[in-house]
Design an enzyme around this catalytic site. Sequence first.
Site, mmCIF file in Angstrom:
data_model
loop_
_atom_site.group_PDB
_atom_site.id
_atom_site.type_symbol
_atom_site.label_atom_id
_atom_site.label_comp_id
_atom_site.label_asym_id
_atom_site.label_seq_id
_atom_site.Cartn_x
_atom_site.Cartn_y
_atom_site.Cartn_z
ATOM 1 N N CYS A 115 0.834 -1.209 0.000
ATOM 2 C CA CYS A 115 0.000 0.000 0.000
ATOM 3 C C CYS A 115 0.870 1.260 0.000
ATOM 4 O O CYS A 115 0.519 2.261 -0.622
ATOM 5 C CB CYS A 115 -0.940 0.015 1.208
ATOM 6 S SG CYS A 115 -2.326 -1.141 1.077
ATOM 7 N N CYS A 231 -5.781 1.205 4.155
ATOM 8 C CA CYS A 231 -4.478 1.165 3.491
ATOM 9 C C CYS A 231 -3.556 2.246 4.030
ATOM 10 O O CYS A 231 -2.381 2.280 3.687
ATOM 11 C CB CYS A 231 -4.659 1.353 1.986
ATOM 12 S SG CYS A 231 -5.342 2.956 1.542
HETATM 13 S S1 SF4 Z 1 -4.846 -2.763 -1.475
HETATM 14 FE FE1 SF4 Z 1 -2.748 -2.318 -0.886
HETATM 15 S S2 SF4 Z 1 -1.891 -4.394 -0.506
HETATM 16 FE FE2 SF4 Z 1 -3.704 -4.696 -1.758
HETATM 17 S S3 SF4 Z 1 -2.933 -4.709 -3.877
HETATM 18 FE FE3 SF4 Z 1 -3.634 -2.606 -3.393
HETATM 19 S S4 SF4 Z 1 -1.814 -1.540 -2.784
HETATM 20 FE FE4 SF4 Z 1 -1.356 -3.740 -2.622
#
Ligand code: SF4
Length: 248
Positions: A115, A231
């Site tokens: 994230c 996130c």
């Molecule tokens: S929500 Fe966060 S952990 Fe999940 S794919 Fe998107 S950026 Fe990556």
Amino acid sequence: MLTAEINKEAFSSADTLDRIRIIDALYGDRVIHLSSMQKTAGVLMHMIYRTGARANIVFIDTQLHFPETLAVRDKFREKYGLEIVTVQPDITPQVQNKIYGTELHRFIDGQPLCCHLRKELPLKKAVERFQAKALITGLMRAEGNGRSQVPAVSSDPRIKCTVFNPLFDWTSSQIEDYLRRHDVPVHSLYGQSYASIGCAPCTTPVNPGEDDRAGRWRHLRVSNGCQPLYCNINYSDKINHSAQKNTT
Ligand code: SF4
């Protein structure tokens, strides 16, 4: 203009359209509306359109979104002629997987980094690009969990921005009512039992009786009953604990 004192009380008690106008008067085009393409973002983008506010509408394309999310962005562009700026991470998911040797989002200790790389860093890039001094988010107290006390105005020291939450006192039914009354486009996955929509690998539909955010990072639910709920692109989520006790 950018050093003007923010009257938080006047902002909080103003009509929501006037809140957008207040932000516009204070910050002009040095403000970013961080649009998730969810229902709250739809209300805010429509209000920006109605008021002619100069806020830059920014969509962070993690390159892991549902195609339906990109379709909503395009609908807003077409229907309202809004300029929606898409920013992406510096590295593709494939390069990220090579660097870290795995898909970070699959692991409880990898998700925060994923994230950070795919959401927080692109936000910083957008803030620099627009020399933004303020952010507009769609957070609402009615969402509960870590957002139940979200203030009308706060700040994000990571990007040195004032953060405005013009919908802080709205309810879900007000959102629904606004979208219906103004015929605002809505993400099609809401019609398939999704209640909160983020990246595709980390989002599932919710079952009857589940919390709206139960579908986020469901795969990371661990034996102690916790799963990430946010996130942390929103600083107030970060300081209000990103991992909440799972109630589902
Ligand atoms: S929500 Fe966060 S952990 Fe999940 S794919 Fe998107 S950026 Fe990556």
